[in-house]
Motif scaffolding. Structure first.
Motif, PDB file in Angstrom:
ATOM      1  N   THR A 269      -9.773 -10.287  64.444  1.00 22.60           N
ATOM      2  CA  THR A 269     -11.086 -10.282  63.805  1.00 22.60           C
ATOM      3  C   THR A 269     -11.583 -11.691  63.518  1.00 22.60           C
ATOM      4  N   GLY A 270     -10.745 -12.699  63.789  1.00 25.25           N
ATOM      5  CA  GLY A 270     -11.123 -14.068  63.446  1.00 25.25           C
ATOM      6  C   GLY A 270     -12.014 -14.709  64.495  1.00 25.25           C
ATOM      7  N   PHE A 271     -12.347 -15.945  64.225  1.00 19.80           N
ATOM      8  CA  PHE A 271     -13.246 -16.730  65.073  1.00 19.80           C
ATOM      9  C   PHE A 271     -12.688 -16.830  66.498  1.00 19.80           C
ATOM     10  N   LEU A 272     -11.454 -17.236  66.625  1.00 20.34           N
ATOM     11  CA  LEU A 272     -10.825 -17.369  67.936  1.00 20.34           C
ATOM     12  C   LEU A 272     -10.396 -16.006  68.489  1.00 20.34           C
ATOM     13  N   GLY A 273      -9.813 -15.185  67.617  1.00 17.60           N
ATOM     14  CA  GLY A 273      -9.277 -13.889  68.040  1.00 17.60           C
ATOM     15  C   GLY A 273     -10.312 -13.024  68.743  1.00 17.60           C
TER      16      GLY A 273
ATOM     17  N   GLU B  72      -0.173  -4.467  57.313  1.00 18.82           N
ATOM     18  CA  GLU B  72       0.152  -5.812  56.844  1.00 18.82           C
ATOM     19  C   GLU B  72       1.131  -6.423  57.836  1.00 18.82           C
ATOM     20  N   LEU B  73       0.979  -7.720  58.095  1.00 13.33           N
ATOM     21  CA  LEU B  73       1.885  -8.381  59.051  1.00 13.33           C
ATOM     22  C   LEU B  73       3.317  -8.406  58.530  1.00 13.33           C
ATOM     23  N   MET B  74       3.489  -8.232  57.228  1.00 10.47           N
ATOM     24  CA  MET B  74       4.831  -8.261  56.634  1.00 10.47           C
ATOM     25  C   MET B  74       5.589  -6.964  56.911  1.00 10.47           C
TER      26      MET B  74
ATOM     27  N   ALA C 176      -3.311 -14.815  64.142  1.00 10.16           N
ATOM     28  CA  ALA C 176      -3.607 -14.749  62.705  1.00 10.16           C
ATOM     29  C   ALA C 176      -2.928 -15.879  61.952  1.00 10.16           C
ATOM     30  N   ALA C 177      -3.646 -16.439  61.006  1.00 12.76           N
ATOM     31  CA  ALA C 177      -3.077 -17.427  60.097  1.00 12.76           C
ATOM     32  C   ALA C 177      -4.066 -17.634  58.962  1.00 12.76           C
ATOM     33  N   GLY C 178      -3.547 -18.050  57.822  1.00 10.98           N
ATOM     34  CA  GLY C 178      -4.436 -18.421  56.731  1.00 10.98           C
ATOM     35  C   GLY C 178      -4.988 -19.801  57.017  1.00 10.98           C
TER      36      GLY C 178
ATOM     37  N   LEU D 130       2.466 -17.392  52.789  1.00 15.04           N
ATOM     38  CA  LEU D 130       2.561 -15.921  52.843  1.00 15.04           C
ATOM     39  C   LEU D 130       1.724 -15.343  53.979  1.00 15.04           C
ATOM     40  N   SER D 131       0.660 -16.050  54.372  1.00 14.85           N
ATOM     41  CA  SER D 131      -0.171 -15.560  55.471  1.00 14.85           C
ATOM     42  C   SER D 131       0.401 -15.971  56.818  1.00 14.85           C
ATOM     43  N   SER D 132       1.012 -17.134  56.868  1.00 18.55           N
ATOM     44  CA  SER D 132       1.359 -17.692  58.170  1.00 18.55           C
ATOM     45  C   SER D 132       2.863 -17.783  58.442  1.00 18.55           C
TER      46      SER D 132
ATOM     47  N   LEU E 181       2.235 -18.226  70.373  1.00 20.73           N
ATOM     48  CA  LEU E 181       1.871 -18.587  69.001  1.00 20.73           C
ATOM     49  C   LEU E 181       0.755 -19.623  69.030  1.00 20.73           C
ATOM     50  N   VAL E 182      -0.310 -19.349  68.313  1.00 20.19           N
ATOM     51  CA  VAL E 182      -1.381 -20.336  68.192  1.00 20.19           C
ATOM     52  C   VAL E 182      -1.060 -21.229  66.997  1.00 20.19           C
ATOM     53  N   SER E 183      -0.714 -22.466  67.299  1.00 20.71           N
ATOM     54  CA  SER E 183      -0.370 -23.419  66.254  1.00 20.71           C
ATOM     55  C   SER E 183      -1.559 -24.354  66.040  1.00 20.71           C
TER      56      SER E 183
ATOM     57  N   PRO F 182      -1.963 -28.713  52.666  1.00 22.77           N
ATOM     58  CA  PRO F 182      -1.301 -27.393  52.667  1.00 22.77           C
ATOM     59  C   PRO F 182      -1.428 -26.637  53.992  1.00 22.77           C
ATOM     60  N   TYR F 183      -2.591 -26.699  54.640  1.00 26.56           N
ATOM     61  CA  TYR F 183      -2.779 -25.950  55.890  1.00 26.56           C
ATOM     62  C   TYR F 183      -1.853 -26.497  56.993  1.00 26.56           C
ATOM     63  N   THR F 184      -1.869 -27.812  57.175  1.00 32.67           N
ATOM     64  CA  THR F 184      -1.026 -28.396  58.224  1.00 32.67           C
ATOM     65  C   THR F 184       0.458 -28.143  57.925  1.00 32.67           C
TER      66      THR F 184
ATOM     67  N   SER G 239       1.634 -25.579  56.439  1.00 28.81           N
ATOM     68  CA  SER G 239       1.961 -24.187  56.788  1.00 28.81           C
ATOM     69  C   SER G 239       2.068 -24.018  58.303  1.00 28.81           C
ATOM     70  N   LYS G 240       1.234 -24.722  59.061  1.00 27.11           N
ATOM     71  CA  LYS G 240       1.313 -24.588  60.519  1.00 27.11           C
ATOM     72  C   LYS G 240       2.605 -25.218  61.041  1.00 27.11           C
ATOM     73  N   LEU G 241       2.988 -26.357  60.451  1.00 28.87           N
ATOM     74  CA  LEU G 241       4.247 -26.992  60.859  1.00 28.87           C
ATOM     75  C   LEU G 241       5.433 -26.069  60.615  1.00 28.87           C
TER      76      LEU G 241
ATOM     77  N   PRO H  47      -4.162 -25.956  69.484  1.00 30.52           N
ATOM     78  CA  PRO H  47      -5.568 -26.327  69.672  1.00 30.52           C
ATOM     79  C   PRO H  47      -5.972 -27.439  68.715  1.00 30.52           C
ATOM     80  N   GLY H  48      -6.933 -28.245  69.176  1.00 32.34           N
ATOM     81  CA  GLY H  48      -7.570 -29.196  68.275  1.00 32.34           C
ATOM     82  C   GLY H  48      -8.511 -28.432  67.362  1.00 32.34           C
ATOM     83  N   VAL H  49      -9.416 -29.166  66.735  1.00 36.47           N
ATOM     84  CA  VAL H  49     -10.393 -28.504  65.853  1.00 36.47           C
ATOM     85  C   VAL H  49     -11.275 -27.591  66.716  1.00 36.47           C
TER      86      VAL H  49
ATOM     87  N   GLY I 164     -21.652 -21.060  64.465  1.00 32.19           N
ATOM     88  CA  GLY I 164     -21.295 -20.639  63.115  1.00 32.19           C
ATOM     89  C   GLY I 164     -20.309 -21.577  62.441  1.00 32.19           C
ATOM     90  N   ARG I 165     -19.578 -22.346  63.227  1.00 31.92           N
ATOM     91  CA  ARG I 165     -18.602 -23.257  62.618  1.00 31.92           C
ATOM     92  C   ARG I 165     -19.126 -24.688  62.484  1.00 31.92           C
ATOM     93  N   GLY I 166     -20.185 -25.010  63.218  1.00 35.31           N
ATOM     94  CA  GLY I 166     -20.711 -26.366  63.164  1.00 35.31           C
ATOM     95  C   GLY I 166     -19.813 -27.335  63.913  1.00 35.31           C
TER      96      GLY I 166
HETATM   97  N1  LIG Z   1     -10.285 -23.180  63.348  1.00 34.79           N
HETATM   98  C1  LIG Z   1      -9.680 -24.282  63.778  1.00 34.79           C
HETATM   99  O1  LIG Z   1     -10.271 -25.346  63.824  1.00 34.79           O
HETATM  100  C2  LIG Z   1      -8.257 -24.213  64.256  1.00 34.79           C
HETATM  101  C3  LIG Z   1      -7.664 -25.345  64.802  1.00 34.79           C
HETATM  102  C4  LIG Z   1      -6.363 -25.279  65.271  1.00 34.79           C
HETATM  103  C5  LIG Z   1      -5.671 -24.099  65.193  1.00 34.79           C
HETATM  104  N2  LIG Z   1      -6.252 -22.991  64.638  1.00 34.79           N
HETATM  105  C6  LIG Z   1      -5.497 -21.759  64.581  1.00 34.79           C
HETATM  106  O2  LIG Z   1      -6.173 -20.780  65.311  1.00 34.79           O
HETATM  107  C7  LIG Z   1      -5.937 -19.502  64.757  1.00 34.79           C
HETATM  108  C8  LIG Z   1      -7.226 -18.770  64.516  1.00 34.79           C
HETATM  109  O3  LIG Z   1      -8.072 -19.543  63.713  1.00 34.79           O
HETATM  110  P1  LIG Z   1      -9.571 -19.095  63.402  1.00 34.79           P
HETATM  111  O4  LIG Z   1     -10.357 -20.340  63.305  1.00 34.79           O
HETATM  112  O5  LIG Z   1      -9.969 -18.052  64.338  1.00 34.79           O
HETATM  113  O6  LIG Z   1      -9.393 -18.503  61.927  1.00 34.79           O
HETATM  114  P2  LIG Z   1     -10.187 -17.317  61.194  1.00 34.79           P
HETATM  115  O7  LIG Z   1     -11.540 -17.152  61.766  1.00 34.79           O
HETATM  116  O8  LIG Z   1     -10.057 -17.579  59.751  1.00 34.79           O
HETATM  117  O9  LIG Z   1      -9.341 -16.031  61.549  1.00 34.79           O
HETATM  118  C9  LIG Z   1      -8.088 -15.830  61.024  1.00 34.79           C
HETATM  119  C10 LIG Z   1      -7.604 -14.466  61.439  1.00 34.79           C
HETATM  120  O10 LIG Z   1      -6.308 -14.271  60.917  1.00 34.79           O
HETATM  121  C11 LIG Z   1      -6.314 -13.107  60.114  1.00 34.79           C
HETATM  122  N3  LIG Z   1      -5.425 -13.311  58.976  1.00 34.79           N
HETATM  123  C12 LIG Z   1      -5.442 -14.335  58.090  1.00 34.79           C
HETATM  124  N4  LIG Z   1      -4.479 -14.173  57.177  1.00 34.79           N
HETATM  125  C13 LIG Z   1      -3.853 -13.010  57.484  1.00 34.79           C
HETATM  126  C14 LIG Z   1      -2.784 -12.286  56.909  1.00 34.79           C
HETATM  127  N5  LIG Z   1      -2.166 -12.724  55.819  1.00 34.79           N
HETATM  128  N6  LIG Z   1      -2.407 -11.135  57.480  1.00 34.79           N
HETATM  129  C15 LIG Z   1      -3.052 -10.669  58.571  1.00 34.79           C
HETATM  130  N7  LIG Z   1      -4.059 -11.299  59.167  1.00 34.79           N
HETATM  131  C16 LIG Z   1      -4.456 -12.461  58.622  1.00 34.79           C
HETATM  132  C17 LIG Z   1      -7.731 -12.885  59.683  1.00 34.79           C
HETATM  133  O11 LIG Z   1      -7.918 -11.519  59.395  1.00 34.79           O
HETATM  134  P3  LIG Z   1      -9.109 -10.984  58.436  1.00 34.79           P
HETATM  135  O12 LIG Z   1     -10.262 -10.709  59.346  1.00 34.79           O
HETATM  136  O13 LIG Z   1      -8.539  -9.769  57.828  1.00 34.79           O
HETATM  137  O14 LIG Z   1      -9.406 -12.046  57.444  1.00 34.79           O
HETATM  138  C18 LIG Z   1      -8.480 -13.328  60.931  1.00 34.79           C
HETATM  139  O15 LIG Z   1      -8.492 -12.318  61.889  1.00 34.79           O
HETATM  140  C19 LIG Z   1      -5.106 -19.745  63.528  1.00 34.79           C
HETATM  141  O16 LIG Z   1      -3.753 -19.588  63.844  1.00 34.79           O
HETATM  142  C20 LIG Z   1      -5.387 -21.186  63.217  1.00 34.79           C
HETATM  143  O17 LIG Z   1      -4.330 -21.763  62.488  1.00 34.79           O
HETATM  144  C21 LIG Z   1      -7.541 -23.030  64.182  1.00 34.79           C
END
Ligand SMILES: NC(=O)c1ccc[n+]([C@@H]2O[C@H](COP(=O)([O-])OP(=O)(O)OC[C@H]3O[C@@H](n4cnc5c(N)ncnc54)[C@H](OP(=O)(O)O)[C@@H]3O)[C@@H](O)[C@H]2O)c1
Lengths: 335, 388
Positions: A9-13, A58-60, A79-81, A91-93, A114-116, A147-149, A151-153, A175-177, A182-184
């Protein structure tokens, strides 16, 4: 073929699910009970939605995750916080990643992607101007990062640990940024956003950006390409601008970004002073700006996406220029 | 003279978000030594240990106790685990600091306090905002008689559910917060409630409480409660529809004090002394002067680096640790812990009864624990409804 996607459901997903569906792949989306499916469904479109099924858990909950993975050849763990306290992010990641890899191994999954994040590299110790590629070492002091980096590490570290334990074929994409509608286009890589003001840090650093559709394509390929088990791939676009160039592009496109400039030689002393004050005042201001973090994020480096191109057979099909324009706030509806 | 220890060894159980505040504040106390953290998830324990330089991280409580022999353990786990963890810790011979809310209900609270008595170990409850500098200043003004005898206390908590946590609670009917007998409120109203009970000291004031769901929510998100003691009344307003805020107003015959806990300001609420239209000049004039005074005070505190969100926590920790070293009673009285827990029970019961059996029956009861509570509530409500 059937695959499973977390964070669908996320931006990339969302983009990844659509790409996979366009290839005719059956996609099972693992979402949490609170996830909103509407924009995923919209992005995939009603026709392709037929090949999507959704499992809400829940992913847990490893048992349910394992059951959901049965019959899937690839798991894309997206998925990741992205924000919140360190413990919330862990807890999310980090914690669920261990369980998901174990579940995938039990379910007989053939590859776990794994998307890191590109942030995991130990850029603090690198020379300015040097090349950052997949052989560059990851940060040896994760807890000193934001905190985010952090958690990814630790998420990556957890994944490698379980990979060792189970032998599950693992591929990591960093991935880079990610930019897109919608994200700018502004990010912490340019500088610090203080209210309406962008405090530009230096300016000659190239921005390791990737357009969301290009990123989804790289992630898809990391699941499909042959002979890449155990490999890591950086995902960034071609023709990356510097921070200064990006702000100029914004201005030319009619988006004035109010910014002030901190010249590079001042960044480290400024961070050191702030950090000193943070300690002296026993945390009256939060310890967000440290010399370690600033050296990690604003160092001018050269980035390369050669490995992803040659081994994943991936090309960023949308040019940076096009990506930039599509990501501007004035760009019409979600492209 | 017997050799009394002058330092205290501290461990912490449950490395979630509030644990960060505990660890940060404990580290500021020079006679306290952080010896270990523990969490069921190794990753969580490890991150806390790494960031706060704690020498040991565990996933097993008993192993932590035997390996590091702390004097006191902070319990910062979810509310429904407090009772069992606190009793185990006390029985293992350590003192315990429990985050609010104390327990999920009175029987659990009584069980813990019984073990306190039996073991002779002490326990402190996280009513830390009573020790926040701005609240201490308000207390002093009240004690100095500035508003006269307190007659009414009002406590407002704004708690928007728009954040990440809020979205999860809203979107997931089985979220653990929604499984608590007091739902969302169980976890949140301790702070605003004990600010009222500090002045309203009746053991069993009359309670009138009501909760309801706002907008599209499928569970109660808003709560109003009125407490009536012999001489003091109190009102509590909890809302997810207003911005985040923590405001208390303490009234007496000679005026009121409005405390903004986030802004760290105090404002007097008082009638104008001047006639007619002049009063309309006097009041803003006073506001202006009070604004200047608050600004001056906060500026001075800022320069002294004395503005810390969790300052009350640190003061309470220090007082508690001292009480352990000196063998004196803990800073929050046991009767007070029980009284606040009882009030919460009564308030929630009131709310459930008002919800009515029909709507209660429609609530989900996915987990056995929830089903249990629901059965109890149903019985209570039906009994109440048959009487009225
Ligand atoms: N955005 C960036 O610039 C960037 C850069 C490098 C890497 N990444 C990585 O790319 C991936 C996707 O990022 P994104 O930008 O698409 O993020 P996003 O739009 O915030 O989407 C995050 C997704 O993960 C899900 N999620 C978050 N916490 C969860 C949990 N505890 N349990 C189950 N699902 C959970 C969310 O579900 P809900 O819809 O329920 O919230 C959503 O589907 C992540 O792994 C992120 O670390 C992102």
């Amino acid at each position: 073929m059937s695959v499973l996607v977390t964070g669908a459901t996320g931006f990339l997903g969302q983009r990844l699910v659509r790409l996979l569906r366009e290839d005719g792949v059956q996609v099972r989306c693992l979402v949490r009970p609170s996830s909103d499916l509407q924009s995923l469904r919209q992005s995939v479109g009603e026709v392709l939605w037929n090949g999507v099924d959704v499992v809400s858990t829940e992913l847990m909950d490893s048992d349910r995750c394992r059951d959901a993975m049965m019959g899937c050849s690839i798991v894309y763990h997206v998925a990741a916080g992205l924000s919140g306290s360190t413990s919330t992010l862990f807890l999310s990641s980090v914690v669920p990643t261990r369980g998901l890899l174990r579940a995938a191994s039990e379910a007989g999954v053939q590859r776990f992607v794994l998307v890191s994040s590109l942030g995991v590299y130990g850029t603090q110790a690198m020379q300015s101007g040097s090349i950052l590629d997949e052989r560059s070492p990851v940060d040896p002091h994760p807890h000193l990062r934001d905190p985010y980096t952090y958690s990814k590490l630790m998420q990556e570290r957890a994944a490698w640990e379980v990979q060792q334990e189970t032998g599950l074929p693992l591929v990591i994409v960093r991935p880079g940024v990610i930019i897109g509608p919608g994200r700018g286009v502004l990010s912490a890589r340019v500088g610090l956003q203080l209210g309406p003001l962008m405090v530009r840090m230096g300016g000659t650093q190239h921005l390791p950006y990737i357009y969301v559709d290009n990123c989804a394509a790289a992630v898809r390929q990391a699941g499909l390409a042959e002979g890449v088990d155990g490999e890591v791939f950086n995902a960034i676009d071609d023709d990356l601008p510097t921070a200064k160039e990006l702000l100029r592009m914004c201005r030319r496109a009619g988006h004035r970004v109010k910014s002030v400039w901190i010249p590079r030689p001042l960044i480290q002393p400024m961070a050191a002073t702030y950090d000193w004050y943070h300690r002296w005042s026993r945390g009256q201001l939060p310890g967000v700006l440290t010399p370690y973090r600033t050296a990690s994020i604003w160092k001018p480096l050269k980035y390369t996406n050669q490995k992803a191109k040659s081994q994943l057979g991936w090309q960023p099909s949308i040019s940076f220029d096009e990506a930039f324009h599509r990501s501007l706030p004035s760009h019409g509806a979600d492209a | 003279m017997p050799d009394t220890p002058s330092r205290i060894r501290v461990a912490l159980l449950g490395c979630g978000q509030i644990a960060d505040a505990h660890l940060q504040e404990i580290r500021k106390i020079d006679f306290a030594e952080l010896v270990a953290v523990c969490d069921v998830h190794q990753d969580l324990a490890d991150q806390a240990a790494a960031r706060f330089e704690v020498p040991h991280a565990f996933t097993d409580m008993q192993r932590m106790l035997s390996a590091t022999s702390p004097d006191v353990v902070h319990v910062t786990t979810p509310a429904h685990t407090h009772c069992s963890l606190a009793t185990q810790l006390l029985e293992s011979g350590v003192h315990v600091y429990v985050e609010k809310p104390f327990t999920v209900d009175v029987p659990e609270a009584e069980r813990v306090l019984l073990v306190v008595k039996k073991t002779g170990k002490s326990l402190c409850l996280g009513h830390d905002q009573l020790f926040d500098p701005i609240w201490l200043r308000c207390r002093k003004l009240v004690d100095d008689g500035v508003i006269g005898e307190v007659s009414h206390v009002e406590s407002v908590l704004g708690y928007p559910l728009s954040g990440q946590f809020g979205r999860q609670v809203t979107g997931d009917p089985n979220h653990w917060v929604r499984q608590l007998p007091g739902g969302l409120f169980q976890n949140t109203i301790s702070h605003p409630l004990y600010r009222i009970t500090e002045f309203l000291t009746d053991i069993q004031p009359r309670v009138d409480a009501h909760w309801y769901a706002s907008g599209n929510a499928t569970f109660p998100t808003e709560m109003v409660a009125h407490l009536r003691g012999k001489t003091v009344t109190g009102s509590l307003f909890f809302s997810t529809r207003i911005q985040h805020q923590r405001i208390s107003r303490v009234y007496g015959p000679r005026g009121g004090l409005e405390v903004d806990h986030d802004g760290q300001t105090i404002r007097f609420i008082r009638q104008s002394t001047l006639p007619g239209a002049f009063g309309k000049l006097e009041i803003p004039w006073r506001h202006w002067r009070e604004g200047a005074r608050n600004l001056r005070q906060n500026l001075w505190r800022f320069l002294k680096s004395d503005i810390h969100y969790f300052a009350g926590m640190r003061t309470l920790f220090e007082l508690y640790y001292r009480s352990i070293l000196d063998g004196t009673p803990p800073p929050i009285a046991y009767e007070e812990m029980l009284r606040v827990t009882r009030l919460m029970d009564v308030m929630f019961r009131h709310c459930r009864v008002r919800t009515g059996a029909k709507r209660l029956a429609a609530l989900s009861s996915a987990s056995p624990r929830m089903a249990d509570w629901k059965a109890n509530c149903m019985a209570e409500v039906e009994e109440e409804e048959s009487v009225s």
